[in-house]
Design a protein around this motif. Structure first.
Motif, PDB file in Angstrom:
ATOM      1  N   THR A 133       0.702  -1.228   0.068  1.00  0.00           N
ATOM      2  CA  THR A 133       0.072   0.072   0.108  1.00  0.00           C
ATOM      3  C   THR A 133       0.929   1.307   0.063  1.00  0.00           C
ATOM      4  O   THR A 133       1.892   1.153   0.447  1.00  0.00           O
ATOM      5  CB  THR A 133      -1.005  -0.041   1.112  1.00  0.00           C
ATOM      6  OG1 THR A 133      -0.095  -0.310   2.515  1.00  0.00           O
ATOM      7  CG2 THR A 133      -1.839  -1.024   1.152  1.00  0.00           C
ATOM      8  N   LYS A 167       2.245  -5.056   3.421  1.00  0.00           N
ATOM      9  CA  LYS A 167       3.425  -4.194   3.614  1.00  0.00           C
ATOM     10  C   LYS A 167       2.979  -2.762   3.254  1.00  0.00           C
ATOM     11  O   LYS A 167       2.839  -2.358   2.316  1.00  0.00           O
ATOM     12  CB  LYS A 167       4.380  -4.428   2.400  1.00  0.00           C
ATOM     13  CG  LYS A 167       5.909  -3.699   2.610  1.00  0.00           C
ATOM     14  CD  LYS A 167       6.626  -3.881   1.389  1.00  0.00           C
ATOM     15  CE  LYS A 167       6.500  -2.451   0.758  1.00  0.00           C
ATOM     16  NZ  LYS A 167       6.379  -1.123   1.418  1.00  0.00           N
ATOM     17  N   PRO A 168       3.084  -1.904   4.547  1.00  0.00           N
ATOM     18  CA  PRO A 168       2.531  -0.408   4.263  1.00  0.00           C
ATOM     19  C   PRO A 168       3.592   0.363   3.660  1.00  0.00           C
ATOM     20  O   PRO A 168       4.839  -0.288   3.718  1.00  0.00           O
ATOM     21  CB  PRO A 168       2.248   0.128   5.571  1.00  0.00           C
ATOM     22  CG  PRO A 168       2.996  -0.970   6.437  1.00  0.00           C
ATOM     23  CD  PRO A 168       3.094  -2.382   5.638  1.00  0.00           C
ATOM     24  N   PRO A 181       6.820   2.794   3.306  1.00  0.00           N
ATOM     25  CA  PRO A 181       7.623   2.787   4.556  1.00  0.00           C
ATOM     26  C   PRO A 181       7.415   4.349   5.235  1.00  0.00           C
ATOM     27  O   PRO A 181       7.987   4.509   6.301  1.00  0.00           O
ATOM     28  CB  PRO A 181       9.341   2.785   3.808  1.00  0.00           C
ATOM     29  CG  PRO A 181       8.796   2.918   2.032  1.00  0.00           C
ATOM     30  CD  PRO A 181       7.349   2.602   2.020  1.00  0.00           C
ATOM     31  N   ALA A 203      11.466  -2.551   0.869  1.00  0.00           N
ATOM     32  CA  ALA A 203      10.214  -2.768  -0.111  1.00  0.00           C
ATOM     33  C   ALA A 203      10.544  -3.875  -1.113  1.00  0.00           C
ATOM     34  O   ALA A 203       9.865  -4.865  -1.177  1.00  0.00           O
ATOM     35  CB  ALA A 203       9.901  -1.344  -0.787  1.00  0.00           C
ATOM     36  N   GLN A 204      11.711  -3.810  -1.348  1.00  0.00           N
ATOM     37  CA  GLN A 204      12.247  -4.617  -2.773  1.00  0.00           C
ATOM     38  C   GLN A 204      12.371  -6.355  -2.065  1.00  0.00           C
ATOM     39  O   GLN A 204      11.707  -7.221  -2.689  1.00  0.00           O
ATOM     40  CB  GLN A 204      13.481  -4.318  -3.297  1.00  0.00           C
ATOM     41  CG  GLN A 204      13.192  -3.038  -4.169  1.00  0.00           C
ATOM     42  CD  GLN A 204      14.394  -2.810  -5.076  1.00  0.00           C
ATOM     43  OE1 GLN A 204      15.515  -3.447  -5.154  1.00  0.00           O
ATOM     44  NE2 GLN A 204      14.473  -1.716  -5.750  1.00  0.00           N
ATOM     45  N   PHE A 227      -2.348  -4.451  -4.941  1.00  0.00           N
ATOM     46  CA  PHE A 227      -1.309  -3.301  -4.875  1.00  0.00           C
ATOM     47  C   PHE A 227      -1.828  -2.029  -5.099  1.00  0.00           C
ATOM     48  O   PHE A 227      -2.488  -2.068  -6.104  1.00  0.00           O
ATOM     49  CB  PHE A 227      -0.227  -3.661  -5.789  1.00  0.00           C
ATOM     50  CG  PHE A 227       0.770  -2.525  -5.875  1.00  0.00           C
ATOM     51  CD1 PHE A 227       1.944  -1.949  -5.011  1.00  0.00           C
ATOM     52  CD2 PHE A 227       0.651  -1.763  -6.943  1.00  0.00           C
ATOM     53  CE1 PHE A 227       2.581  -1.294  -5.220  1.00  0.00           C
ATOM     54  CE2 PHE A 227       1.780  -0.647  -7.414  1.00  0.00           C
ATOM     55  CZ  PHE A 227       2.557  -0.245  -6.189  1.00  0.00           C
ATOM     56  N   THR A 228      -1.456  -0.861  -4.403  1.00  0.00           N
ATOM     57  CA  THR A 228      -1.885   0.381  -4.797  1.00  0.00           C
ATOM     58  C   THR A 228      -0.622   1.160  -4.910  1.00  0.00           C
ATOM     59  O   THR A 228       0.231   1.156  -3.860  1.00  0.00           O
ATOM     60  CB  THR A 228      -2.777   0.981  -4.030  1.00  0.00           C
ATOM     61  OG1 THR A 228      -4.092   0.345  -3.674  1.00  0.00           O
ATOM     62  CG2 THR A 228      -3.342   2.441  -4.162  1.00  0.00           C
ATOM     63  N   SER A 234       2.471   3.207  -7.621  1.00  0.00           N
ATOM     64  CA  SER A 234       2.856   3.783  -8.881  1.00  0.00           C
ATOM     65  C   SER A 234       2.593   2.665 -10.108  1.00  0.00           C
ATOM     66  O   SER A 234       2.888   1.590  -9.957  1.00  0.00           O
ATOM     67  CB  SER A 234       4.291   4.478  -8.998  1.00  0.00           C
ATOM     68  OG  SER A 234       5.100   3.476  -8.676  1.00  0.00           O
ATOM     69  N   VAL A 255       5.834   0.708 -10.511  1.00  0.00           N
ATOM     70  CA  VAL A 255       6.089  -0.437  -9.506  1.00  0.00           C
ATOM     71  C   VAL A 255       5.239  -1.506  -9.788  1.00  0.00           C
ATOM     72  O   VAL A 255       5.479  -2.689  -9.806  1.00  0.00           O
ATOM     73  CB  VAL A 255       5.890   0.024  -7.893  1.00  0.00           C
ATOM     74  CG1 VAL A 255       5.983  -1.243  -6.904  1.00  0.00           C
ATOM     75  CG2 VAL A 255       7.138   0.636  -7.915  1.00  0.00           C
ATOM     76  N   ILE A 278       6.505  -3.823 -12.206  1.00  0.00           N
ATOM     77  CA  ILE A 278       7.658  -4.843 -11.637  1.00  0.00           C
ATOM     78  C   ILE A 278       6.866  -5.946 -10.965  1.00  0.00           C
ATOM     79  O   ILE A 278       7.039  -6.928 -11.085  1.00  0.00           O
ATOM     80  CB  ILE A 278       8.433  -3.853 -10.623  1.00  0.00           C
ATOM     81  CG1 ILE A 278       9.215  -2.940 -11.208  1.00  0.00           C
ATOM     82  CG2 ILE A 278       9.349  -5.024  -9.887  1.00  0.00           C
ATOM     83  CD1 ILE A 278      10.152  -1.877 -10.283  1.00  0.00           C
ATOM     84  N   LEU A 279       5.860  -5.693 -10.403  1.00  0.00           N
ATOM     85  CA  LEU A 279       4.953  -6.742  -9.497  1.00  0.00           C
ATOM     86  C   LEU A 279       4.481  -7.651 -10.618  1.00  0.00           C
ATOM     87  O   LEU A 279       4.310  -8.806 -10.488  1.00  0.00           O
ATOM     88  CB  LEU A 279       3.975  -6.092  -8.547  1.00  0.00           C
ATOM     89  CG  LEU A 279       4.716  -5.155  -7.555  1.00  0.00           C
ATOM     90  CD1 LEU A 279       3.503  -4.769  -6.566  1.00  0.00           C
ATOM     91  CD2 LEU A 279       5.638  -6.234  -6.523  1.00  0.00           C
TER      92      LEU A 279
END
Ligand code: ADP
Length: 476
Positions: A147, A173-174, A176, A206-207, A224-225, A227, A230, A233-234
C-alpha cells in the motif's frame, strides 16, 4: 482502551522487531517513531503464519468472520480521533481530512462485514439429463497487499476487509513513510478478536519484502496500490507463480467544464478533486479542461477559492492544506510548474514554495496551459491546478483520452445528451459527473489501461479474493 501506538511489526499475533528506521513528521522532519527494518526472512515467516491461519479462518462461518470484522469496524470508529491524529503526524494531511480517511477506512470494514454473508454461488441449467451444475466461490488463500503513503489507512482496509470477509489471510506491507497507521489498525484488529496469523504487517525493505511475497507459491493474490512503474515490476515478478493481481495504479484525471455547466458548482468540485491531500491522490484532477465560453469566469472564481486556502501543519485549526510528503515530491512540483511557465503558462495564484518553507507548496492555479507542457503527461501529485482551454466536445474527449492512464475522470455539464455522450466516450474506469468526489465503499473503484486491473469496494471488491469452482454433479 487499546494501546495502538505500536512501533513493531505484527507477525502471527506477535509484535516483533526492534526500532531501526526513523519515521518523521513530513511537516517538520521531527522523528516520531523508530520502526523495524524487516526483509525477506520475516516476510517468509509471515506468509507461513498466514498459511497456517488460512484453514481455520476460512472454515469459520461467514457470520463469525462478519462479527469479528464488525467489531474491528467499531473499534476503528471509537478511536477515530486518535487514529486521525496519528495519521496526520506521519502523513501530514489536515486533521479533518485524516479523520475523514479513518471513517472512510472504517466504512470498508463495515461494508465487508456485511458482504461476508453474501458471497453467493449459482446453479446453471444442465445440458446433461443426469447432471446438475453448481458453482461455488471459495477464498483464494493467502494474499499479499502493498500500500502507498497517501491513504495510510483506507488503502489497507479496502484490500484486507474483503479478503478477510472471503476467508483469506493477509500479509501487508505498508508504505515505508506511513507504517504507524498500519500497525495501529493491526492492534485494533487483534483486539477485535482477529485470530493470530490472519493479518500480518511488515515494514522494511520494499524490494526484499515485495520480492518474497511475489516469489512465494503460497501467496495466491497480490493486491497493490501505487505507481504504475512498481505495478509493472510486480506483474513481472508474479508471473512465475501466476498470481491473481489487483492493481490500483497511477492516474491522469481530466476534469472538464463545459459551457453549460453550473460554473460555481464546478469550481467547488475542482477544489475538492484537485486539492484534497494537497493534490496527492491518484484521482486528483490533473488536467482541467475548460470550454472557452466559461474559461475566464471559471479561472477567476477558482483563483478566488484557492486564495482562501490555509496552508500549515495538519493539526492546526483551519488548515486546509498540509505539506507534501517528501523533498522529491516538492522537487517534482517545482520542475513541472517551471516547465509550464517556461512554455507560456501564467500563474494566477501560488506558483512557488510557501513561506513556511520545507515541504509546503502554495496552492496554485495556472492558466494558458497547453498539451506540450510536461504536466499534461505526468501525474503532478501536488497542489497545482492547470487550466487548458478547449472549443468543442469532440476535441476535449480526444484530449481527455490521450493518455495511457484511465482511472478517474470528471466533468460538469447540464445538457442530458452531452452527459450521456461524454460519460460513455471517456476511456476511464470511473466517471464523476457534476461532482468532485466519487470515492465510496459501495462503488467499484478502479481503472482501465495502465491505471490497473480489478476493482476495489462494492461487491466486486471481493471477486479477486475468491476463486470460482464449477462442480458437475453427475450420475443422478
Ligand atoms: P509512490 O510513488 O506513491 O510512493 P510506489 O509505487 O513507489 O508509489 O510505492 C507504493 C508502495 O510500493 C510502497 O509501499 C512502496 O514501498 C512499495 N514498493 C516500491 N517499490 C517496490 C518494489 N520493488 N517491490 C515491492 N514494493 C515496492
Amino acid at each position: 482502551m487499546t494501546e495502538f501506538h505500536k512501533e513493531q511489526c505484527f507477525i502471527n499475533g506477535e509484535w516483533l522487531g526492534k526500532g531501526q528506521t526513523p519515521i518523521t513528521n513530513p511537516a517538520n522532519d521531527v522523528q516520531i517513531a523508530l520502526v523495524p527494518n524487516m526483509g525477506a526472512d520475516e516476510t517468509k515467516k509471515a506468509i507461513a503464519a498466514a498459511k497456517a491461519a488460512f484453514g481455520p479462518w476460512s472454515k469459520l462461518l461467514a457470520k463469525e468472520r462478519s462479527a469479528i470484522l464488525r467489531k474491528w469496524y467499531e473499534l476503528i470508529v471509537a478511536n477515530a480521533d486518535e487514529l486521525g491524529a496519528l495519521l496526520t503526524k506521519e502523513q501530514g494531511k489536515p486533521l479533518a481530512e485524516a479523520k475523514g480517511e479513518i471513517m472512510y477506512a472504517a466504512s470498508f470494514v463495515e461494508f465487508y462485514a456485511e458482504e461476508a454473508k453474501r458471497i453467493y454461488g449459482e446453479t446453471i441449467p444442465s445440458p446433461y439429463p443426469d447432471g446438475r451444475i453448481v458453482v461455488i466461490r471459495q477464498p483464494i488463500g493467502v494474499i499479499a497487499a502493498i500500500t502507498p503513503w497517501n491513504f495510510p489507512a483506507a488503502m489497507i482496509t479496502r484490500k484486507v476487509a474483503p479478503a478477510f470477509a472471503a476467508g483469506c489471510t493477509a500479509v501487508v506491507k505498508p508504505a515505508p513513510d506511513t507504517p504507524l497507521t498500519a500497525f495501529a489498525l493491526a492492534a485494533l484488529a487483534q483486539e477485535a478478536g482477529l485470530p493470530d496469523g490472519v493479518l500480518n504487517v511488515i515494514s522494511g525493505d520494499a524490494q526484499a519484502i515485495g520480492g518474497a511475497m511475489c516469489e512465494s507459491p503460497d501467496v495466491r493474490a497480490m493486491t497493490f496500490t501505487g505507481s504504475t512503474a512498481v505495478g509493472k515490476i510486480l506483474i513481472k515478478q508474479c508471473a512465475d507463480t501466476v498470481k491473481q493481481m489487483g492493481l490500483e495504479l497511477g492516474g491522469n484525471a481530466p476534469f472538464i467544464v463545459f459551457d453549460d455547466a453550473d460554473v460555481d458548482a464546478a469550481v467547488q468540485g475542482a477544489m475538492v478533486s484537485k486539492f484534497r491531500n494537497a493534490g496527492q491522490t491518484c484521482v486528483c484532477a490533473n488536467r482541467i479542461f475548460v470550454q472557452s465560453g466559461v474559461y475566464e469566469e471559471f479561472s477567476k472564481k477558482l483563483t478566488i477559492e484557492v486564495e482562501k486556502m490555509k496552508v500549515g501543519f495538519g493539526d492546526e485549526d483551519g488548515v486546509t492544506q498540509g505539506p507534501l510528503i517528501n523533498d522529491a515530491a516538492v522537487a517534482k512540483v517545482e520542475r513541472l510548474v517551471g516547465d509550464a511557465v517556461g512554455k507560456g503558462a501564467s500563474v494566477t495564484t501560488g506558483g512557488k514554495l510557501h513561506e513556511l518553507g520545507g515541504r509546503f507548496y502554495e496552492p496554485t492555479v495556472l492558466t494558458n496551459v497547453t498539451k506540450n507542457m510536461d504536466m499534461t503527461t505526468n501525474e503532478i501529485f501536488g497542489p497545482v491546478a492547470p487550466l487548458y482551454k478547449f472549443e468543442t466536445e469532440d476535441e476535449v474527449v480526444e484530449l481527455a483520452n490521450a493518455t495511457e492512464f484511465g482511472l478517474a475522470s470528471y466533468f460538469y455539464a447540464r445538457d442530458l445528451g452531452r452527459v450521456w455522450r461524454v460519460a460513455e466516450a471517456l476511456d476511464y474506469g470511473m466517471v464523476c459527473i457534476n461532482s468532485g468526489i466519487l470515492s465510496t465503499e459501495v462503488a467499484p473503484f478502479g481503472g482501465v489501461k495502465e491505471s490497473g486491473i480489478g476493482r476495489e469496494g462494492s461487491r466486486h471488491g471481493i471477486e479477486e479474493f475468491t476463486e470460482t469452482k464449477y462442480m458437475l454433479m453427475s450420475g443422478i
